[in-house]
Design an enzyme around this catalytic site. Structure first.
Site, PDB file in Angstrom:
ATOM      1  N   SER A  10      96.169 -50.410  34.985  1.00 21.58           N
ATOM      2  CA  SER A  10      96.296 -51.387  33.913  1.00 21.58           C
ATOM      3  C   SER A  10      95.054 -52.259  33.807  1.00 21.58           C
ATOM      4  O   SER A  10      94.648 -52.914  34.781  1.00 21.58           O
ATOM      5  CB  SER A  10      97.513 -52.279  34.165  1.00 21.58           C
ATOM      6  OG  SER A  10      97.537 -53.338  33.230  1.00 21.58           O
ATOM      7  N   HIS A  33      95.883 -47.804  31.019  1.00 23.37           N
ATOM      8  CA  HIS A  33      96.992 -48.560  30.447  1.00 23.37           C
ATOM      9  C   HIS A  33      96.457 -49.868  29.857  1.00 23.37           C
ATOM     10  O   HIS A  33      95.827 -50.670  30.558  1.00 23.37           O
ATOM     11  CB  HIS A  33      98.032 -48.865  31.531  1.00 23.37           C
ATOM     12  CG  HIS A  33      99.305 -49.434  30.994  1.00 23.37           C
ATOM     13  ND1 HIS A  33     100.279 -48.655  30.405  1.00 23.37           N
ATOM     14  CD2 HIS A  33      99.767 -50.709  30.962  1.00 23.37           C
ATOM     15  CE1 HIS A  33     101.293 -49.426  30.039  1.00 23.37           C
ATOM     16  NE2 HIS A  33     101.000 -50.676  30.353  1.00 23.37           N
ATOM     17  N   ASP A  35      97.472 -53.284  27.913  1.00 26.75           N
ATOM     18  CA  ASP A  35      98.575 -54.187  27.575  1.00 26.75           C
ATOM     19  C   ASP A  35      98.179 -55.065  26.395  1.00 26.75           C
ATOM     20  O   ASP A  35      97.259 -55.885  26.493  1.00 26.75           O
ATOM     21  CB  ASP A  35      98.924 -55.069  28.773  1.00 26.75           C
ATOM     22  CG  ASP A  35      99.606 -54.283  29.877  1.00 26.75           C
ATOM     23  OD1 ASP A  35     100.668 -53.694  29.606  1.00 26.75           O
ATOM     24  OD2 ASP A  35      99.073 -54.244  31.000  1.00 26.75           O
ATOM     25  N   MET A  37      99.463 -57.982  24.044  1.00 26.62           N
ATOM     26  CA  MET A  37     100.470 -59.044  23.978  1.00 26.62           C
ATOM     27  C   MET A  37     100.095 -60.035  22.878  1.00 26.62           C
ATOM     28  O   MET A  37      98.926 -60.361  22.713  1.00 26.62           O
ATOM     29  CB  MET A  37     100.570 -59.779  25.311  1.00 26.62           C
ATOM     30  CG  MET A  37     100.778 -58.883  26.513  1.00 26.62           C
ATOM     31  SD  MET A  37     100.971 -59.857  28.026  1.00 26.62           S
ATOM     32  CE  MET A  37     100.733 -58.593  29.284  1.00 26.62           C
ATOM     33  N   HIS A  66     100.409 -50.220  25.490  1.00 24.51           N
ATOM     34  CA  HIS A  66     101.741 -50.804  25.633  1.00 24.51           C
ATOM     35  C   HIS A  66     101.791 -52.058  24.767  1.00 24.51           C
ATOM     36  O   HIS A  66     101.185 -53.085  25.107  1.00 24.51           O
ATOM     37  CB  HIS A  66     101.989 -51.127  27.112  1.00 24.51           C
ATOM     38  CG  HIS A  66     103.287 -51.802  27.380  1.00 24.51           C
ATOM     39  ND1 HIS A  66     103.541 -52.438  28.584  1.00 24.51           N
ATOM     40  CD2 HIS A  66     104.413 -51.952  26.638  1.00 24.51           C
ATOM     41  CE1 HIS A  66     104.764 -52.943  28.553  1.00 24.51           C
ATOM     42  NE2 HIS A  66     105.304 -52.666  27.382  1.00 24.51           N
ATOM     43  N   MET A  68     103.384 -55.129  23.499  1.00 27.01           N
ATOM     44  CA  MET A  68     104.383 -56.177  23.706  1.00 27.01           C
ATOM     45  C   MET A  68     104.233 -57.173  22.575  1.00 27.01           C
ATOM     46  O   MET A  68     103.743 -58.290  22.740  1.00 27.01           O
ATOM     47  CB  MET A  68     104.199 -56.820  25.088  1.00 27.01           C
ATOM     48  CG  MET A  68     104.600 -55.909  26.225  1.00 27.01           C
ATOM     49  SD  MET A  68     104.035 -56.472  27.846  1.00 27.01           S
ATOM     50  CE  MET A  68     102.423 -55.674  27.900  1.00 27.01           C
ATOM     51  N   MET A 137     110.413 -50.901  32.256  1.00 23.47           N
ATOM     52  CA  MET A 137     109.730 -52.055  32.839  1.00 23.47           C
ATOM     53  C   MET A 137     110.383 -52.409  34.170  1.00 23.47           C
ATOM     54  O   MET A 137     111.600 -52.634  34.239  1.00 23.47           O
ATOM     55  CB  MET A 137     109.795 -53.258  31.894  1.00 23.47           C
ATOM     56  CG  MET A 137     108.970 -53.103  30.621  1.00 23.47           C
ATOM     57  SD  MET A 137     107.202 -52.880  30.940  1.00 23.47           S
ATOM     58  CE  MET A 137     106.794 -54.397  31.804  1.00 23.47           C
ATOM     59  N   GLY A 142     104.925 -59.428  30.285  1.00 25.13           N
ATOM     60  CA  GLY A 142     104.194 -60.626  29.900  1.00 25.13           C
ATOM     61  C   GLY A 142     103.072 -61.017  30.821  1.00 25.13           C
ATOM     62  O   GLY A 142     102.065 -61.562  30.371  1.00 25.13           O
ATOM     63  N   GLY A 144     100.787 -59.941  34.631  1.00 26.07           N
ATOM     64  CA  GLY A 144     100.525 -59.038  35.737  1.00 26.07           C
ATOM     65  C   GLY A 144     100.807 -59.712  37.067  1.00 26.07           C
ATOM     66  O   GLY A 144     101.032 -60.918  37.141  1.00 26.07           O
ATOM     67  N   GLY A 145     100.802 -58.908  38.126  1.00 24.36           N
ATOM     68  CA  GLY A 145     100.931 -59.443  39.473  1.00 24.36           C
ATOM     69  C   GLY A 145     102.333 -59.812  39.901  1.00 24.36           C
ATOM     70  O   GLY A 145     102.512 -60.490  40.919  1.00 24.36           O
ATOM     71  N   ASP A 175     106.334 -49.479  34.958  1.00 17.26           N
ATOM     72  CA  ASP A 175     105.274 -50.484  34.821  1.00 17.26           C
ATOM     73  C   ASP A 175     105.744 -51.798  35.409  1.00 17.26           C
ATOM     74  O   ASP A 175     106.728 -52.374  34.936  1.00 17.26           O
ATOM     75  CB  ASP A 175     104.924 -50.651  33.342  1.00 17.26           C
ATOM     76  CG  ASP A 175     103.843 -51.688  33.095  1.00 17.26           C
ATOM     77  OD1 ASP A 175     103.264 -52.213  34.066  1.00 17.26           O
ATOM     78  OD2 ASP A 175     103.565 -51.974  31.908  1.00 17.26           O
ATOM     79  N   GLY A 176     105.024 -52.261  36.440  1.00 13.57           N
ATOM     80  CA  GLY A 176     105.305 -53.571  37.019  1.00 13.57           C
ATOM     81  C   GLY A 176     105.489 -53.527  38.520  1.00 13.57           C
ATOM     82  O   GLY A 176     106.436 -52.923  39.008  1.00 13.57           O
ATOM     83  N   GLY A 177     104.549 -54.121  39.242  1.00 13.92           N
ATOM     84  CA  GLY A 177     104.671 -54.203  40.688  1.00 13.92           C
ATOM     85  C   GLY A 177     104.512 -52.880  41.407  1.00 13.92           C
ATOM     86  O   GLY A 177     104.961 -52.734  42.548  1.00 13.92           O
ATOM     87  N   GLY A 197      98.243 -52.035  38.400  1.00 11.11           N
ATOM     88  CA  GLY A 197      97.170 -52.952  38.045  1.00 11.11           C
ATOM     89  C   GLY A 197      96.370 -53.392  39.253  1.00 11.11           C
ATOM     90  O   GLY A 197      95.343 -52.812  39.599  1.00 11.11           O
ATOM     91  N   SER A 198      96.857 -54.426  39.919  1.00  7.86           N
ATOM     92  CA  SER A 198      96.120 -54.985  41.060  1.00  7.86           C
ATOM     93  C   SER A 198      96.008 -53.988  42.205  1.00  7.86           C
ATOM     94  O   SER A 198      95.054 -54.042  42.983  1.00  7.86           O
ATOM     95  CB  SER A 198      96.786 -56.276  41.539  1.00  7.86           C
ATOM     96  OG  SER A 198      98.164 -56.073  41.812  1.00  7.86           O
TER      97      SER A 198
END
Length: 223
Positions: A10, A33, A35, A37, A66, A68, A137, A142, A144-145, A175-177, A197-198
């Site tokens: 991401s 990816h 994002d 928003m 993606h 949002m 999700m 909304g 990251g992290g 997507d997420g964590g 992402g991170s």
């Protein structure tokens, strides 16, 4: 549809001042990816179509956008026309999901449908055959992290079951964590595409991080 795990780093975790360089750092991944928003559908503002066009021009990988955003019926086709491989809209923002899927495919992209953690899969089973990807999700959209929410995995398992039984034909994306501690759970549940992402951009060597995540997901998916 492939069952080889796909890693989609991401850009939300990248250095926005160096996006051209940042996409090159993840050239060993499968998708980039992106994002998008709008500060309305989610309480954050990132980037829009002009930046996506600039990324598309330099990216060594297909873009996974993606969205949002509110009113995806109006805005989503532009991202497909810009050349994105996959464009995902949120079910919660769509008045007519099938129409969005049709327009995205007509513009040359895969069509994706995203579900927030609290949105039930069952509510959209009738429209999912129109889509190529399902984005579950695993955090609230909304920012990251955030920490991975394992309570979202039953949706992944059910989507995988429907794919395996022939009721759906799509890629299941999470997507997420997603990181070294959580990717195996998601892979065991049946995910195909893993947004990280991170875990990638925070690593000393993004290429090694991508390879390690892919290997973990492949091993877990075979269990």
């Amino acid at each position: 549809m492939t069952r080889d795990p796909m890693i989609a780093p991401s850009l939300l975790s990248a250095d926005f001042a160096r996006l051209a360089d940042e996409v090159q750092r993840i050239a060993d991944a499968d998708w980039v990816h992106v994002d998008v928003m709008d500060a309305h559908f989610v309480p954050n503002l990132t980037l829009g179509l002009p930046v996506v066009l600039a990324i598309q021009a330099v990216s060594p990988l297909p873009l996974d956008c993606h969205l949002m955003i509110e009113d995806p019926e109006r805005w989503a086709p532009g991202y497909a026309e810009a050349g994105a491989r996959n464009v995902t809209v949120h079910a919660e923002a769509c008045a007519d999901p099938r129409a969005v899927a049709r327009d995205l495919k007509a513009a040359g992209a895969l069509a994706g449908l995203a579900l927030k953690p609290g949105t039930p899969l069952e509510a959209y089973l009738d429209v999912l055959p129109a889509f190529d990807t399902l984005l579950v999700m695993t955090v609230e959209p909304g920012f990251g992290g955030q920490s991975f929410m394992p309570e979202t995995l039953p949706k992944v398992r059910e989507a995988r079951r429907l794919v395996e039984t022939g009721h759906l034909r799509l890629l299941v994306e999470v997507d997420g964590g997603i990181n070294a501690d959580t990717i195996e759970q998601a892979a065991e549940a049946g995910a195909d595409v893993f947004v990280a992402g991170s875990a990638v951009y925070g690593a000393d060597d993004p290429a090694k991080a991508i390879a390690a995540l892919r290997a973990q997901a492949a091993a877990a998916g075979r269990r």
